[in-house]
Scaffold this active site. Structure first.
Site, PDB file in Angstrom:
ATOM      1  N   VAL A   1       0.829  -1.209   0.000  1.00 51.19           N
ATOM      2  CA  VAL A   1       0.000   0.000   0.000  1.00 51.19           C
ATOM      3  C   VAL A   1       0.864   1.259   0.000  1.00 51.19           C
ATOM      4  CG1 VAL A   1      -1.810   1.272   1.228  1.00 51.19           C
ATOM      5  CG2 VAL A   1      -1.929  -1.217   1.062  1.00 51.19           C
ATOM      6  N   CYS A   2       1.973   1.222   0.701  1.00 48.03           N
ATOM      7  CA  CYS A   2       2.879   2.378   0.702  1.00 48.03           C
ATOM      8  C   CYS A   2       3.401   2.635  -0.712  1.00 48.03           C
ATOM      9  CB  CYS A   2       4.031   2.157   1.665  1.00 48.03           C
ATOM     10  SG  CYS A   2       3.536   1.924   3.384  1.00 48.03           S
ATOM     11  N   ALA A   3       3.815   1.576  -1.371  1.00 43.94           N
ATOM     12  CA  ALA A   3       4.305   1.699  -2.748  1.00 43.94           C
ATOM     13  C   ALA A   3       3.199   2.230  -3.667  1.00 43.94           C
ATOM     14  CB  ALA A   3       4.817   0.354  -3.250  1.00 43.94           C
TER      15      ALA A   3
ATOM     16  N   SER B   1       0.735   4.193  -2.871  1.00 39.17           N
ATOM     17  CA  SER B   1       0.494   5.619  -2.621  1.00 39.17           C
ATOM     18  C   SER B   1       1.555   6.479  -3.300  1.00 39.17           C
ATOM     19  CB  SER B   1       0.412   5.918  -1.120  1.00 39.17           C
ATOM     20  OG  SER B   1       1.671   5.847  -0.497  1.00 39.17           O
TER      21      SER B   1
END
Length: 166
Positions: free
Chosen positions: A59-61, A63
């Site tokens: 999810v970080c990637a 975003s």
């Protein structure tokens, strides 16, 4: 202290996000070239802070990719992607993904961003990392939008963040 979730488990943060309408706390972070970067370096522009636990999570990637795609359509706006990842991890990820419209910054050196922005997680499996959040700062340096994502595994509300710019 604010709360988010990691899976079904409640996780406490070290504080609260800066209040909308207040001056954004200054900070010094480290860029991918290992040089210090300050919030004041972006004075006179809108700034979106995309804050997350680690670039090496799905999810970080996502975003970072999403904000990179949207960055070109946001005049006078800089998007800073912030975590405690080492600058080398950011350089590897951004190079492999063709990320070139956002700026990746690390708090590995100065270690005060998490407390100043109330985002360091105090407990849970990711204790010590940042909770997922968005902070939008206008050209005058005022906080105009914040979002602490309710669950770490959830993406932020990109539309609301961008719409806050007017």
């Amino acid at each position: 202290m604010a709360q988010t979730k990691l899976g079904e488990n409640v996780v406490n943060t070290i504080g609260d996000l800066p209040a909308v309408g207040t001056q954004a706390p200054s900070f010094t972070l480290t860029g991918i070239e290992l040089k210090d970067v300050n919030l004041s370096d972006y004075a006179g522009t809108n700034v979106i802070l995309n804050i997350f636990p680690s670039i090496d999570t799905r999810v970080c990637a996502m975003s970072v990719r999403e904000f990179n795609q949207r960055a070109a359509s946001l005049p006078e706006t800089t998007i800073l992607c912030i975590s405690k990842d080492l600058p080398f991890a950011f350089r590897r990820f951004c190079g492999a993904e063709g990320i070139d419209k956002v700026i990746s910054l690390s708090d590995f050196r100065h270690k005060n961003f998490g407390s100043d922005y109330g985002l360091e997680m105090k407990d849970g499996g990711m204790a010590g990392l940042f909770a997922r959040a968005i902070v939008v700062i206008n050209k005058q340096g005022k906080v105009i939008y914040t979002e602490l994502v309710p669950t770490i595994g959830q993406e932020p509300d990109y539309e609301k963040a961008i719409l806050s710019l007017g």
